[in-house]
Design a protein around this motif. Structure first.
Motif, PDB file in Angstrom:
ATOM      1  N   LEU A   1      38.553  11.145  -7.084  1.00 21.00           N
ATOM      2  CA  LEU A   1      38.012  11.444  -8.406  1.00 21.00           C
ATOM      3  C   LEU A   1      38.712  12.626  -9.051  1.00 21.00           C
ATOM      4  O   LEU A   1      38.960  12.622 -10.263  1.00 21.00           O
ATOM      5  N   GLU A   2      39.051  13.609  -8.259  1.00 24.53           N
ATOM      6  CA  GLU A   2      39.765  14.771  -8.795  1.00 24.53           C
ATOM      7  C   GLU A   2      41.134  14.346  -9.342  1.00 24.53           C
ATOM      8  O   GLU A   2      41.482  14.672 -10.480  1.00 24.53           O
ATOM      9  N   ASP A   3      41.887  13.601  -8.560  1.00 21.81           N
ATOM     10  CA  ASP A   3      43.199  13.126  -9.002  1.00 21.81           C
ATOM     11  C   ASP A   3      43.069  12.169 -10.188  1.00 21.81           C
ATOM     12  O   ASP A   3      43.827  12.247 -11.152  1.00 21.81           O
ATOM     13  N   PHE A   4      42.091  11.282 -10.111  1.00 19.65           N
ATOM     14  CA  PHE A   4      41.860  10.292 -11.167  1.00 19.65           C
ATOM     15  C   PHE A   4      41.525  10.973 -12.491  1.00 19.65           C
ATOM     16  O   PHE A   4      42.112  10.668 -13.527  1.00 19.65           O
ATOM     17  N   GLU A   5      40.575  11.908 -12.445  1.00 14.86           N
ATOM     18  CA  GLU A   5      40.174  12.592 -13.675  1.00 14.86           C
ATOM     19  C   GLU A   5      41.302  13.448 -14.241  1.00 14.86           C
ATOM     20  O   GLU A   5      41.505  13.473 -15.456  1.00 14.86           O
ATOM     21  N   ASN A   6      42.030  14.130 -13.388  1.00 15.44           N
ATOM     22  CA  ASN A   6      43.159  14.930 -13.873  1.00 15.44           C
ATOM     23  C   ASN A   6      44.187  14.050 -14.577  1.00 15.44           C
ATOM     24  O   ASN A   6      44.725  14.421 -15.621  1.00 15.44           O
ATOM     25  N   PHE A   7      44.463  12.898 -14.002  1.00 12.42           N
ATOM     26  CA  PHE A   7      45.456  11.989 -14.581  1.00 12.42           C
ATOM     27  C   PHE A   7      44.954  11.390 -15.895  1.00 12.42           C
ATOM     28  O   PHE A   7      45.642  11.446 -16.911  1.00 12.42           O
ATOM     29  N   THR A   8      43.770  10.809 -15.873  1.00  9.12           N
ATOM     30  CA  THR A   8      43.289  10.070 -17.044  1.00  9.12           C
ATOM     31  C   THR A   8      42.879  10.983 -18.199  1.00  9.12           C
ATOM     32  O   THR A   8      43.100  10.642 -19.357  1.00  9.12           O
ATOM     33  N   THR A   9      42.308  12.134 -17.890  1.00 10.31           N
ATOM     34  CA  THR A   9      41.886  13.017 -18.989  1.00 10.31           C
ATOM     35  C   THR A   9      43.055  13.739 -19.635  1.00 10.31           C
ATOM     36  O   THR A   9      42.890  14.352 -20.696  1.00 10.31           O
TER      37      THR A   9
END
Length: 186
Positions: free
Chosen positions: A65-73
């Protein structure tokens, strides 16, 4: 070594082994050997393999989730941000250690009546759907009553892309899922 450091080493070791080899194929003795600890040390931190599994699922999810949110946001809000979900997946797939979805792998190995692990996995998946819904809320043309259904549809595209890219060892399922997603959000 501090208590928290030992516990983290156990979780990291178990996470690597469970994800690579599977939950059922990874024994407690293998975790102990790979972590370089005594059996008593492991049991001072975890009462059972099931507790280690829960820690593994949580560990993988937090990092994801940390990697996902950093990438998508980091992408512009709206359609581009939603489609970036699949760009993130493509990067995840390209990682040398990619072995599919840790949740689906785990749930396929546990007995149907293991509600503790199943509930953890369902909770993680529901949180992921909620995150997708948050991105959809930025689309002005989507009515509020459509958000949850659309989030679940995109989630299903994402999950099938994870499984199929793992099965086929190619990234075309990710690209095709992104293409379908683009059609349903237009």
């Amino acid at each position: 070594m501090k208590h928290a450091e030992v516990k983290n080493r156990i979780i990291e070791t178990a996470s690597f082994l469970f994800y690579k080899n599977g939950y059922n194929s990874t024994g407690i003795n293998q975790i102990i050997a790979e972590a370089g600890i005594a059996k008593a040390t492991l049991y001072n931190h975890f009462k059972s393999k099931e507790e280690i599994c829960l820690a593994y699922l949580q560990y993988k999810n937090i990092g994801f989730l940390e990697d996902f949110e950093n990438f998508t946001t980091s992408r512009p809000k709206g359609k581009e941000q939603i489609l970036s979900i699949f760009d993130f997946l493509k990067l995840f797939y390209q990682d040398k250690d990619f072995n599919g979805c840790w949740c689906i792998k785990t749930v396929s190995e546990i007995p149907k009546d293991n509600e503790i692990i199943r509930n953890e996995i369902q909770s993680q998946k529901n949180d992921f759907i909620a995150l997708i819904a948050k991105f959809i809320n930025n689309l002005e043309e989507i009515k509020s009553e459509q958000v949850n259904s659309l989030a679940r549809q995109i989630y299903l595209l994402y999950e099938s892309a994870v499984g199929e890219s793992h099965l086929h060892q190619q990234d075309w399922p990710i690209q095709e899922s992104k293409n379908l997603c683009e059609k349903i959000i237009t």
